[in-house]
Each structure stands twice: as C-alpha cells, then as structure tokens.
Design an enzyme around this catalytic site. Structure first.
Site, PDB file in Angstrom:
ATOM      1  N   GLN A   1       0.823  -1.209   0.000  1.00  7.40           N
ATOM      2  CA  GLN A   1       0.000   0.000   0.000  1.00  7.40           C
ATOM      3  C   GLN A   1       0.858   1.262   0.000  1.00  7.40           C
ATOM      4  OE1 GLN A   1      -3.193   0.116   2.888  1.00  7.40           O
ATOM      5  NE2 GLN A   1      -3.380  -2.126   2.876  1.00  7.40           N
ATOM      6  N   CYS A   2       1.990   1.192   0.683  1.00  7.99           N
ATOM      7  CA  CYS A   2       2.879   2.355   0.743  1.00  7.99           C
ATOM      8  C   CYS A   2       3.868   2.312  -0.417  1.00  7.99           C
ATOM      9  CB  CYS A   2       3.638   2.382   2.072  1.00  7.99           C
ATOM     10  SG  CYS A   2       2.581   2.492   3.523  1.00  7.99           S
ATOM     11  N   THR A   3       4.367   3.488  -0.795  1.00 11.66           N
ATOM     12  CA  THR A   3       5.386   3.558  -1.836  1.00 11.66           C
ATOM     13  C   THR A   3       6.738   3.304  -1.190  1.00 11.66           C
ATOM     14  OG1 THR A   3       4.036   5.202  -2.981  1.00 11.66           O
ATOM     15  CG2 THR A   3       6.317   4.970  -3.700  1.00 11.66           C
TER      16      THR A   3
END
Length: 713
Positions: A575-577
């Site tokens: 979900q996070c970069t």
C-alpha cells in the site's frame, strides 16, 4: 575676513564622492541581466552642485540614473546625462571587475593618466570651451560582490599638475571684493543665469565668465565669449561652481580650470570666482574671489606631452578603496529574492544565454501529491525560479514522513498530523517568503473506487475543483502514489492541452515522462479556452503541430486494462510507496528538468521525443540538450534510458474517444468511469481487443522457413 594669499601656494580642497544606494542596485541589475562577464568600461554620469551650506561641502554624487539603462541597445551613454537647476552633470567612466583580485590588481596609475589625457586633449581640441564639464572627468573602479551585496570601489578625480604650482595673491569673500553695487548686480546675474529658461543648459555649465562693466553691471557669459569680453576693458573673472565650503580654499574643480586657462589663453594672472549658494541663491558672503599667478610649465607647449595627474580619493586620510554593504539595510525578503535569482542569472552569463527567466517566474505549476515526490518537485521548481506553486493532497503528515519528505518536520506530525498540502505551503514560505504557494486539501476521485450515492455530490464538486485548478495552471505534475489517482488529471490535462509531467517510483526504479498534446489541440474549430490561455501566457510554446506527427503518449497509453483499485487486499508494504531513499530526489529533479526543457523548446508540448542515440545527435541545437519523452532508470543497475511511446487510439485517458465523451457528458461521464470498472474498457474497445487476443490461435509450420512466406503483423 582678512585678506588671504600673499604669495603662498594655492591649495585646493579635494573632491568628495557620495554614492546613492540606488546606484548599487542598478549596477547589480545591469551586471546580472545585461553585462554578465563583460568588464568593458561603462560611461556614467556624476552630479554636483555649488556649495549650499557654510559648514558642509557638496559631493560628487552617483544616482541610479548615472548608469545606462538595461533596455538600451548600446551601453554607450547613461540614461540621463543632463543636469538641472540644482546640479550639473559630469562625465565619468566605470571599470567594474569580475573578481576582487581583478579590482585590486588594476593599474591605477595608468587608468588615472588615461583620464587625464582625455582632459588634456579636450583642452587642446577646444571641446572644453563648448562643454566645460569635461574638465571634471572622473573615474570609478569597483567590484560588486553580488552574493554578499557588498561593493568595493574607489573614485579618482584627475587633476593636471601645474609645475611650478600656482601662487595665491589674494583670496577673500566675494562680498568684500566687489563694491556694494557690483555685489548686488553679480548676485542678480548669477541667480538669473541659474534660473533662466532661455539658457536651458546654463544650470548644467560648471564653468563660466563673470563680466562687470564700469557701471557696476554684471553679466554671466559662456567661456566661448572670452575674446569678446576681454576686449571691452571690463572686470573679468573666471567663475565655477565650487562644491567646497572652506573659507580659505577653493574647491577641486579650479585645478583643471586653471590648467585650461593657462594652456588656452596663456594668462599669467587669473582672477577666479568660487560661486557658492545659500538656499538655492547666490551667497557672496560664502563665495570667494581670488587671484592666482601661473607660470606656464615647461613642456606644455608640446600638446603630445601629457602633464602629470593626481586625484585618487583618500579614505580617512589613506590611499585605500572603500567598501559598502547593503545587506543589512535591505529587506530580508528582497535579499532572498536576489539571492535566489543569482544562480539563474549567472547561468545566462556563459552557459545558457537563452534562458528565459520571465517565463519561469510567471509559470503556474500544479502539483498533485505532496508526498516524497511533491516535496522534492516543489523545491526544484523554486530553484529554477518558479514562484507560483499549488499543492493538492488530502493526507496528513505522519511520523514516518519527515525523513523522506523534505518539507515536513516533527512539529507537523503532532496531534494527528497537519494536512500535507497546508504544511508544505507553510514550509515553502519559510524557505522562500516570495513564493506564491497555495495548498488544496482534496482527494482525487479515482476509477475503481465506487462512490456511494450520498457522496456523489461531494465527489462531483471535487471533480469540478480539480478541473478548475488544472484549467488555471500552466503545468501539472502527477506525483500521486496510485495508478488510478492519475487517471482523472490525465484526462483533464489532455482535454485542456496542459503541459503534464508524470513521475512514478518503484522500489529501485523510476519513470519520468511528459504527456503528449491533447487529441484535439490542433483543431482550431474547438473553442478551447485553456489552449488559448496557455498560448497567450507561454508565448514560446507552439500549439500547432505543423509536422502532423503522431502524438506522444500519456501515462496510460501502453495499458490494455483500465485503472482499478490498486490498494485493496494489499499488505502494508504494497500500500505504501516503498522505495530506496535516493530514488525520489533523482526522479523529481528529472521531472522539473523535463518541464524546463519543454518551456525552452520551440515546439513546446509538440516537441518530438528524443533519445540520446538518435540521428539528431541529441538535438545539439537546443541549449538544454535533448528533450526525451520518457526516462526510465534503475538504481540496482545504476542505469538510465530514454524511450519514446506514441499515443494509443484505445487509451483510457487521452484518446479522442474518451476526451470526446468527457466533453459531451461532463461529470456524468466521470462518475460512470469511477463507479463501473469495465466502462472505460468497453468505451475504448479494450474489451473487444482482449476477447480477440484470447481467441487468437497461432499454427506453427515447422517445415517452412522461407523468408518470402513471412508476414509482418
């Protein structure tokens, strides 16, 4: 006052200089914007007036108007070279060096002698008779330290040396030398001379003749009237505007005046009138009348033999230059603006003369996403001189952000975290107060994220706001974390033909690309106000694709599926970069460099995509180098390559079908694309394409290898 003189050597009060702050500001601007590294001599104009106070001498003053205008085609004359009622102009020359070492190493004796030679030649060719101000030529050497806003400088007021020196016979207040009737007449004549509109240049003439006839009537004459005046058997005095207030010494202008009189008319005895004023009117009590004896120096008969000269101004009694710093007196914001622009203006001196700072300073940039990429892009834009920046984001600053997102600190994370858009704007203004930054807290509506009916109106309002933001900006950066969040901005930018830059990150790879022009950008029948606006605002960007080439693609042109929800059923790292820390600064810098390249390319958004190995050799004619379409890089291999991708007729974001549907249905179309995952695929034909691909079979003939039987698919 008692009579002065009695055979003593005539001594002169040195000229003093005064430089207005505006002169240094004008010189700095001229140096940065026009002169660059050109250190050729610059003609300037100084101004001085007769002494007007019994306790204070007047100085030779330099003002902003003493320097040439930046807009003038040739730096040959200052903007204003005329005096007025209160001052007369004096020609000068400025040597402004590029380094402080160059300033100190100037051959000051040679420079002084060169100016003295000009005075000597003006005397002998008769120019000094027509324009007596040339007797007061001055010299200024300087070095402008534009980083520190400090200026090193040194004045010289060249004076031809009389050898043997002049002898003073008499010196007294003019009110004592003239009779009462003569004094009244001389005062009236001087006031008339200074105020007369019939002699427009009178106030600008520092040297003149005072003639008094037998009836005590005084007349002011030009120096060229000498032959007429001397034959009338009248009292004749050589007058000059005396900047000095001292009661026992004439001012510096008399030195070259005596040399002129001696050389021009071979006079042995000279009566001079030191004209001084009080509140703008002749003051004979302050003015002086004297008589000097002059012996013609040996060698003066030879015009080729230039007399010795003196005249470097003393600094507190010492022969050293002066230094002034304006940094403390300047407004901090103004200092910041000057410092920020300094590097850009220096770039134009040698490396990039065609750099258009005006188009950068007026450019309006919209940054969609205020995370790691958004922070870096905003900083890079400011470094390039962009002053109008809007950041859009709906997230809050988390504890994990400040280390990678350069605009945030721990204070922004407290109490649940400030909104990134507003915190970023505050940080930008702390870094550079002159930036015009705005923050917009808003989520971008995305395909694959269906909207409940009770939220439809709110989402449609967000869509309209995003449309208005894109329409009111010149360039848009797509810097969001998810693929689907880039769809609506891409569509809106294609519709209004905006410069669009995408930067996207993987773990150790990145993509930076510029979107091609919109599908209808060359159709002038469409009344596209956005196209007209950018055409007017960015005059060097050509909006007509004269070559008829295929458009460059957008971020979605290589996709065969519509953008969908990419965050559902994903782990935290998905979900996070999650990227290597060095990746975002690299991609951000390339994204901004790509924008600057577009702005300076003659074809603007229609420029072809170039690659380093192209036959054009990287378009060496462009000062900023090649202008690629896509830049893909990998940190794992420390590699970077440029690619070109053309637009797709089935693109879900920028093809003519999608843009036409948006223009026809507006927000209803957007809402349908958001709520129905397959709608964009059905509309663009991707659904049929995938069906065709799944049913397509290949039969392999292992026995046929003749090239003639091969076909190109």
């Amino acid at each position: 006052m008692a009579e002065q003189g009695n055979g003593s050597v005539l001594q002169f009060a040195p000229f003093q200089s005064s430089v207005d702050e505006g002169f240094w500001h004008r010189l700095s601007s001229l140096k940065l914007n026009k002169l660059g590294i050109d250190d050729s001599p610059i003609p300037i104009t100084g101004f001085y007036a007769p002494c007007s106070h019994s306790q204070v001498s007047n100085h030779l003053t330099l003002l902003a108007e003493s320097l040439p205008s930046e807009s003038s085609e040739q730096s040959t004359v200052p903007t204003t070279s005329q005096g007025n009622r209160n001052r007369c102009s004096v020609p000068g020359i400025l040597y402004n060096t590029n380094t402080v070492e160059g300033f100190h190493s100037l051959d000051k004796m040679s420079l002084l002698k060169a100016e003295a030679k000009k005075i000597w030649e003006d005397i002998h060719i008769g120019k000094a008779v027509e324009d007596s101000s040339v007797l007061l030529r001055f010299l200024l050497i300087s070095f402008a330290d534009l980083k520190k806003w400090s200026f090193h400088y040194w004045f010289a007021f060249p004076a031809l040396v009389l050898d043997p020196p002049a002898t003073l016979v008499d010196l007294r207040p003019a009110s004592q030398w003239f009779s009462l009737e003569e004094a009244e007449s001389v005062s009236a004549a001087c006031n008339m001379w200074r105020n007369s509109s019939s002699t427009a240049a009178a106030a600008d003439v520092p040297f003149f003749l005072v003639s008094v006839d037998s009836n005590s009537n005084a007349t002011i004459k030009h120096l060229k009237d000498w032959d007429t005046c001397k034959s009338n058997n009248q009292k004749l005095l050589f007058g000059f505007y005396d900047p000095c207030h001292l009661p026992n010494n004439p001012g510096w202008p008399l030195r070259n005046f005596l040399a002129f009189i001696c050389s021009r008319w071979n006079l042995k005895s000279v009566r001079f009138f030191c004209y001084r004023e009080n509140r703008g009117f002749a003051d004979l009590a302050l003015s002086l009348v004297g008589e000097a004896l002059i012996a013609v120096p040996q060698g003066w008969k030879d015009h080729q033999c230039v007399p010795n000269a003196v005249g470097w101004e003393l600094n507190k009694g010492r022969k050293v230059p002066r230094c002034i710093s304006l940094a403390k007196s300047m407004d901090p914001t103004r200092l910041a603006i000057s410092a920020a622009d300094l590097n850009l203006k220096l770039m134009r001196w040698r490396a990039l003369p065609s750099l258009d700072l005006n188009i950068l300073s007026t450019l309006k940039c919209l940054l969609l996403g205020a995370g790691t990429l958004g922070c870096q892009v905003a900083r890079m834009l400011m470094a390039w001189g962009v002053r109008k920046i809007t950041l859009l984001d709906n997230g809050r600053v988390a504890m994990s952000n400040p280390l990678r997102q350069s605009l945030y600190t721990l204070d922004d994370c407290l109490n649940g975290g400030d909104f990134k858009a507003t915190a970023a704007v505050k940080s930008l203004k702390r870094i550079f107060p002159a930036v015009e930054a705005d923050g917009v807290v808003m989520a971008i509506p995305m395909p694959g994220h269906p909207v409940p009916s009770q939220q439809e109106l709110s989402v449609l309002d967000d869509c309209r706001l995003l449309h208005d933001l894109i329409d009111s900006h010149d360039a848009v950066f797509l810097l969001t974390d998810t693929r689907e969040s880039r769809w609506l901005p891409t569509l809106l930018c294609a519709n209004s033909n905006k410069i669009t830059i995408t930067a996207a990150l993987g773990f150790d790879s990145f993509l930076v690309m510029r979107h091609g022009a919109g599908p209808f950008s060359s159709n002038h029948d469409l009344k596209d106000e956005a196209v007209n606006a950018i055409s007017a605002g960015l005059g060097n960007i050509n909006l007509a694709d004269k070559g008829g080439r295929q458009r460059l693609g957008c971020y979605f042109c290589n996709d065969v599926v519509a953008p969908i929800d990419s965050t559902a059923n994903r782990t935290l790292d998905q979900q996070c970069t999650v990227t290597r820390p060095g990746l975002a600064p690299i991609a951000s810098a390339l994204a901004v460099e790509l924008l600057v390249g577009i702005l300076h390319h003659p074809h603007g958004v229609f420029a072809e995509g170039e690659i380093a190995s192209s036959s054009t050799g990287g378009n060496v004619e462009q000062p900023l180098g090649i202008l690629p379409h896509q830049i893909r890089g990998s940190l794992s291999q420390f590699s970077q390559m440029t690619l070109v991708g053309h637009s797709s007729d089935s693109c879900t974001a920028c093809c003519s079908t999608v843009v036409s549907e948006y223009r026809a249905r507006g927000m209803d179309f957007v809402l349908q694309a958001i709520n129905l995952p397959t709608y964009l695929e059905d509309l663009t034909g991707l659904t049929e394409l995938m069906k065709s691909a799944s049913s397509f079979e290949l039969d392999w003939d292992n026995y046929v290898d003749d090239d003639d039987d091969c076909v190109e698919i």
